[in-house]
Design an enzyme around this catalytic site. Sequence first.
Site, mmCIF file in Angstrom:
data_model
loop_
_atom_site.group_PDB
_atom_site.id
_atom_site.type_symbol
_atom_site.label_atom_id
_atom_site.label_comp_id
_atom_site.label_asym_id
_atom_site.label_seq_id
_atom_site.Cartn_x
_atom_site.Cartn_y
_atom_site.Cartn_z
ATOM 1 N N GLU A 198 47.016 36.237 40.614
ATOM 2 C CA GLU A 198 46.639 34.842 40.366
ATOM 3 C C GLU A 198 47.838 34.038 39.886
ATOM 4 O O GLU A 198 48.648 34.518 39.079
ATOM 5 C CB GLU A 198 45.519 34.773 39.323
ATOM 6 C CG GLU A 198 44.979 33.369 39.126
ATOM 7 C CD GLU A 198 43.782 33.304 38.199
ATOM 8 O OE1 GLU A 198 43.160 32.236 38.130
ATOM 9 O OE2 GLU A 198 43.467 34.323 37.548
ATOM 10 N N ASP A 216 48.396 30.308 38.224
ATOM 11 C CA ASP A 216 47.771 29.132 37.608
ATOM 12 C C ASP A 216 48.816 28.020 37.572
ATOM 13 O O ASP A 216 49.692 28.015 36.697
ATOM 14 C CB ASP A 216 47.308 29.517 36.198
ATOM 15 C CG ASP A 216 46.188 28.631 35.696
ATOM 16 O OD1 ASP A 216 45.985 27.566 36.264
ATOM 17 O OD2 ASP A 216 45.520 29.033 34.725
#
Length: 772
Positions: A358, A360
Site C-alpha cells: 500500500e 498512502d
Amino acid sequence: MSCVRRQTKLSKSEELLHHASNQKAIQTNAKLLGMEGDPDLQFLLQGGDLLKVLSPSWKKTRHLKLQEDCKTIWRESKKTFKSSQTFDSIAAVRLGRQSEGLKKNTEEHVEGRCFTIVFKGRRKNLDLIASSEEESGCWVRGLEKLISRLDNLSANQAKDHWIFSCLSKADKNKDSQLSQQEMKNFLQLLNIGLDDDYAEMLFKKCDKSESGYLAGAEIEHFYNLLTHREEIDVIYGEYAKTTGFMNAGNLVEFLTKEQREKVTLADAQKIIEKYEPDEQAKGKSLLSKDGFLMYLHDPEAMVFNPDHKKVYQDMQQPLNHYFISSSHNTYLTEDQLKGPSSTEAYVRALLKGCRCVELDCWDGSDNEPVIYHGYTLTSKILFKDAIKTIKEYAFKKSDYPVILSLENHCSVEQQSVMAQHMSSILGSALVTTPLGDGMPANFPSPEELKGKFLIKGKRLNKLEASFADVTEEADNTDVTEEEDSSNEADDQPAEKSKKNLTLAKELSDMVIYCKSVHFNGFEDARKNQSFYEISSFKEGKAVKLAEESANAYIRHNVEKLSRIYPAGSRTDSSNYNPVPLWNAGCQIVALNFQTACTELDINQGRFLINGKGGYVLKPAYMRDGATEFDPITLTRGDWLQHKTLHVMVISGQQLPKVNQKKSSIVDPLVKVQIYGVPADVAEKETSVVANNGFNPSWNENFRFDVNVPELALVRFLIEDHDSTSDNEFVGQYTLPFNSLKLGYRHVPLLTRNGDKLPSAGLFVHVMVLDAE
C-alpha cells in the site's frame, strides 16, 4: 599474534578442553563453520573502526569486532558505549548507499565505502562507512559469508556451536576446566535449571578423577549425558536389527511403516550414503544412531512436506482464484499515529513474499508526492523513493505480480507526477493495457503476469471505454480506501474532511485490472460490477459479511477481487484474524506486516507453501461460481473430507531463554492449535516442564477432528509458563494441514518476527486418518 594450527585431528574431548582459551575457541568455531584459516574470518576477528551514520552531521566512530564465538559482533565507541549483536539477529548486509539513511545522509562519492547491516524485526538499520572501498568490501564479504555459514549449519553443528559457546562463557577463569559452580553456570546458559543435590550428583558422576573439576574426557562424558536423547534410542532400537545398526532394509521398514513414505532400497541406500558420518558403517551400507538422527534433522525429513516448498500449484488460473499475501500501510515500521515511515518497510514486506503493498499518497513540497499516514505525526518518504525501492526488491523472492494499492489523496498535478514516476521507474514491467487483444473477460493468471506490476486505484471510466469510440463521464469521487468501504465513521480521524478529487487521466489510465469501486451489496455487484472492479472492506464489515452471508461472499470472490484492511481503531498496528476472511474466499487480506503477532504467524503459515511466492491457489469449491460451500453451516459437499489428526508431542530441543538473566530458566509448555472453518478451530496443550528449556520431554497425545482440511492450518506454539501473569512466547511454527508429513518429525521453531531459531525445535509424531 598469528594462530598456530595443530597438525593432529582434535577429538571432541580435546576440542571441549581447549575451547576455554580464546584462540582455541576461535579454532573450534572456525572448524565447525568450515572457515579454518579463512582470511575474511580473520579480518572480522581483527575488527576495525567504522563511521556510524545517523544524519548528515552525525557520523561517529565505532569499533566493530567479531567475538571468538564467531557469532557475536562487539561494538563500542571511544567513550563508554558498548554493545553486542549476534548474527541470529542480522537479516542482511548491503554494500553501497542502498539504505534510506545512507542515501539521505551521505554524498555519492562515498558510495563504495558504505554498507548497511539490516536487522530482523523492528530494529533500525546500522549504516556504516569504512575507511576505504577495499575495507568495506572485506566487511561485507566476511559478514555475508559468516551469515551464510551459520544459516546452513546442520542441526548437530548448530547444537555443537551453541554448546561450545556456552561452555566458553561458563569457564570464567579460562583454565580449561569446569568447577561445580562453573558447571551450574553452564547449565543455566543452556536453559537448564537443576536443584543443588541433582547438580552435585551429576557433577560427581562425571568427575572420575575426583579432582573437583571436570577436564578432558570428563567434559566429553558430561557433553554426552547432556545431548543424549532417549526417545531416539527407543525408535532406533525398534528397527536397528543388524548388529545394532540399521541396514537399508531396516530403514525402508521404518520409512514405510512409521513415516508413511514410498521408498525403495535404492532410496534408503542414498540416505545412508548422505547422512552416515562413520565411514566404516557407510562402507557396509549401515546407518548408525548418529546418522539416523542427522537424517531426522534434515529439512527434507521435517514436518513440512518438502514437495510443497517449490511452486507446485497450477499458476495458470485467473488472478482472483488465489489468496494473495498482502500488507496494510506498508510504509510504516511501527504504529499508525507517530511511527516512522520508511522505504525499508517495503523491502522487508517484499522479502517476506508480500505481493500487495500500500502507498498512502499526499501532496508534498517541490511538486513531489509523499507517502505517510495522513493527519498523523508519522514521518514522510518520497513517493518516487518508494517506487524505486519496490522496483528493486519486488521480484527477489517471488516472480509473481505485485499489486500497488494506491491510497490517493493527491492533487491532480501531483497525481500526474505519480504517474510519471511509475512510468519511468517501472517501465515495461508496469501493466498499462490489458494483456492480449481486445477487451478481456477475465483476469490474467499469475504466470502470465510474472515480473509485472498492477495498479489498484480509481479510474475515470470503465475499462471497456478504452475499446469504444465513446467517452464516459468522469467519476470525480474521493479516491480513498475509506470511501471504498462505505465511509464507516471510525475509518478515519475526526478532523478528516471529505472532498471530491478529480483524477489525473494519466494515472487513471494505469488502472487496468484493479479498479477501486464502492461495494453496494452482492446483488448490485453481480449485476453492475465488472470483473476488474475491486472493493475494499474494513475488517468489521468483512467479518460480518463472512459470518452472515458466507456463501454469497464466496461466490462474489469467484468472479471478483476483495481487499480487507484493519480497522482505523488499530492505531497500535495490531492485526485481525485473517482466517475467517480466507474462509469467505477473500484474496487480498491486508495485515500490518510490521507487527509481530499470532495473526502474522498464521499469514506466514498460509503462504509458506508454493515457493513462498505470495500466491496460494484457492480450493476448487471456492473457484466455482455455483458453489454451495458455506464455512459456517458446512453443508455436504466436496469440501467435507473429515480427517482425524493425532499429534504426540514428544520432546523439545535447545529452546531459547525468554528472560536473558542467567538464572532465568524456561518452564515450557506446548500448544497445538488448529485454524480453519469454525468447526475445526481447536487448541490442546501439554503439561508444564519445570526449569528445562534444553531438552524438555512431554510424551503427550492429542486428537483433533478436521472437517475441511484444505482450509486448515496447524500451529505448534511453545510458551514459557508463568503462574502469576500471561505466559511468554518462546517459539512457533505454522503450516497448512495438507502440508504435514506423517510419522516422527522435527518441527523447526520461528521467532516472534518469523525468523528461524537456530538449533531449537520440537520432536513430534503425526498421524492423519480418515474419520470413521
